[in-house]
Design a protein around this motif. Sequence first.
Motif, mmCIF file in Angstrom:
data_model
loop_
_atom_site.group_PDB
_atom_site.id
_atom_site.type_symbol
_atom_site.label_atom_id
_atom_site.label_comp_id
_atom_site.label_asym_id
_atom_site.label_seq_id
_atom_site.Cartn_x
_atom_site.Cartn_y
_atom_site.Cartn_z
ATOM 1 N N LEU A 201 4.728 9.823 -4.479
ATOM 2 C CA LEU A 201 4.325 11.189 -4.171
ATOM 3 C C LEU A 201 5.335 11.873 -3.277
ATOM 4 N N THR A 202 5.844 11.130 -2.299
ATOM 5 C CA THR A 202 6.813 11.723 -1.384
ATOM 6 C C THR A 202 8.075 12.117 -2.135
ATOM 7 N N PHE B 148 8.252 12.944 -5.183
ATOM 8 C CA PHE B 148 7.868 14.115 -5.951
ATOM 9 C C PHE B 148 8.048 15.376 -5.124
ATOM 10 N N GLU C 8 0.815 -1.219 0.000
ATOM 11 C CA GLU C 8 0.000 0.000 0.000
ATOM 12 C C GLU C 8 0.846 1.267 0.000
ATOM 13 N N TYR C 9 2.184 1.094 0.207
ATOM 14 C CA TYR C 9 3.017 2.292 0.260
ATOM 15 C C TYR C 9 3.508 2.720 -1.109
ATOM 16 N N ASP D 154 2.148 3.950 -3.884
ATOM 17 C CA ASP D 154 1.778 5.272 -4.407
ATOM 18 C C ASP D 154 2.380 6.395 -3.587
ATOM 19 N N ILE D 155 2.352 6.207 -2.268
ATOM 20 C CA ILE D 155 2.760 7.312 -1.419
ATOM 21 C C ILE D 155 4.255 7.553 -1.524
#
Lengths: 334, 239, 290
Positions: free
Chosen positions: C270-271, C273, C263-264, C266-267
Amino acid sequence: MKKSLTPLVFVALLAGLPLIMKDNYYLHLMILFLMWVVIGSAWNLIAGYTGQVSFGDAAFFGCGAYTAGLLATHLGVSTWWGLALGGFTAIAVGLPFGWICFRMRGAYFALATLALNEVLRHGATIAEDFTGGMVGILIMPSFMSKIPYYYIALALAVASLASLQWVVRSKPGYYFVSIREDQDAAESLGVNTHLYKMLSLAYAAFWTGMAGALYMNYMGFIDPNVVFSLHDISIMAILVGIVGGVGTVYGPAVGAFVMVAVQELFRSGFFGLFKWLGAVSGSASLVKVAEVLTQAHVLGFGLLVVVVILVLPNGIVGDWPKIRKRVFRLDAGA
Amino acid sequence: MAYFQIDKLVKYFGGLAAVDGVSFEVGQGEIFGLIGPNGSGKTTTFNMISGYHRPTSGRVLFQGREIHQLPTHKICHLGIGRTFQVVKPLGRMTVLDNVIAAAYSRTSSHHKAKEEALKVIDFCGLMPVKDVLAKALPIAGRKRLEITRAMATRPELLLLDETAAGLNPSELVEAIDLIRKIRANGTTIVIIEHIMHVIMTISDRIHAINFGQTIAEGTPSEVAANQAVIEAYLGTDYA
Amino acid sequence: MDVFLQTLVAGILKGGLYALIGIGMTLIMGVMGIINLAHGQLMMLAMYVTYILNTMGVDPYFSLFVAMPLLFLLGVAIQKFLLNPLIKADTILPENQVLMTVGIGMVLTEVVRFIFSSDYKYITTTYSNQTFFLGNISFSMALVIAFWIAIAFTVAMFFFLVKTDLGRSIRATAQDKDAATLMGVNTGRITVITFGLGSGLVAAAGCLLAPVYYIFPDLGGPFTAKAFIITILGGLGSTVGAIFGGVTLGLAESMGATYFGMEYEDIIGLTIFVLVLLFLPGGFKRLTKI
């Protein structure tokens, strides 16, 4: 003089509305409309007036909503406290948000706000112990009738518009617009552009957070995908702003009305028109169209974005002269 | 202690020195001219003075105080105003609103800001167009608006960056008059200009630079006769 | 150790594909300053084209020849009719071009959903599940093929931009539109072609990804996000940067999935980014000089 009376007339009309209109369905739509007036006006300040287009307002909405909800689930306190505190937690989140995003200009800023919106959404989903994750938060609504919610929403909307009106005419208002027009020139005129960008963001965060807290209280249920939603909150806020008219005080109010109507148009399949047509004519495909329309509100939003940007970039209020001219021409021809 | 001075200012962009060790002093109430061919580093110098660029090395001192590390808006509050070579009108605001925004730097009251703005607009001769949108002004009006706005911040030192470029002869005369009026009103002026007629007429002293370095300093007639200056502008054949 | 190497391999292979996604976007952004938030949705379209062709018996790798030109044309149409008009519009609305691409992305997603429904679709080919082993490390055949084709495209792109007239015109337009016009470059046509080119490249990525991923209307969003991250990481307009960016993202996701949890994924992207925007604004391009 005439100009400043019209809003008051509207407020009076709105205040008296529940006395005439008892139907819960329409009251619900009006409450949504009022909520979007608040959110759209907040976005308008940071995007329309200060020129910093945020794609991440759902972050603030979600903060306000979760503040209200978490107060109930963790502290056992009434979610109404969320209305008092939601705006401030949103500011607390908004400040580091702004500090990160304002290092960039223009479209990069927009992207950064989008990214942070998504980070918060994923964060709220992952932090199950704290937020309840995908299960969300469910509370017992305080009132059975919609009327008290209506008046609270009305008060919030009036307060947010009044404060916008005041800000726009004051020193910060001038400073915000000067930042939008030319940030370097503004600096040379003594404007601390970094500070003022943060102030405009704090303003937007505050009001959007309040709207979020109201949402928690009114709807009774939230989860990360609902309140941190990119399409249903952030992009809807942008649409409310651009359809109504950015950079005008009342534009978003018009936009909110139109957008809630459009959203409902789709959700109900053109208010049940197609379903009725289908039943009357016995045509199965018409009924299918009705079904499809209920799912198609995002498509509608997408098309609306494309059309509005191409045809009415300054929104209904901003491009009103253009609209009037077109209508006049039609009238003259007929 | 000089009223205003820059001391061995250097600015590197990548490997290129745009300004390479320029120093000069300006006395209070002077009109001090800065000339040089295109690309010689004049606007970069202004940008360092007003805080848009940090100098690679060197100092800027105003009334004895070092200002080269300060952010632009603080420099404005200290009393240094500037105009931009490529004008930056706040396009969708009226002339009056442009100047009110500037006047807010000295007051927080709308009433006082408006009063001050109207005074400055009158002083600079923009009254007839005060309600026109800035982006609708012709170039002469925009240049004058730049100056008017800067004046509304009550500068003690005004940096003018090529305010005469693009003006026709009668507009030039008006611009020169305005600059003289501003100095008579008590503001010290440092002016970058390409149009020789303008800068030679109004400057008390002139500093000439080329390739980021000083090539001459003195009165207008001294600088005009200077070999290096003539070479820089007209080439070695004319020297 | 094996787990680490396996994760490394998976990340690099994925990274090659990501690089192809990123190149399309970095070209559009770096060359034209247009932020295309519909990039992932264009790729999604290509994947559906591949799916349709597959039901008719066409191998995904041949779909490249259909999807790429199709998406090229779509990109040209989008730029010409929807984006070019915005350049001249006089409006307070800031970033109207970004918003427009958001709208386009939404329309594309929803139209596809209408036609195909939200069901996940799969393409299975003989090589979809094939793997081969080097030591204890397994390599997915499909991903390896995709990796090399992606690299081929990237290299081809690089030479195109540097050696051909059209490529040089594109770079000229990127550096200074007015100067390019004065030198005889038809910049209006170039912007249209570049958008088409970017779309065609991301279509290729879609065809290559189709055999190993599932296809659904909403995959546009996450992939647009990935394309950004890669573009920002690599630096605008830099083909080499896109490779670095793609591989970095691929590795980060791979490591994140293995060591933190699925589940990590995607995050993490983003992080990265946000971190890159904060600390390395020019992207990798800044660190090298390409």
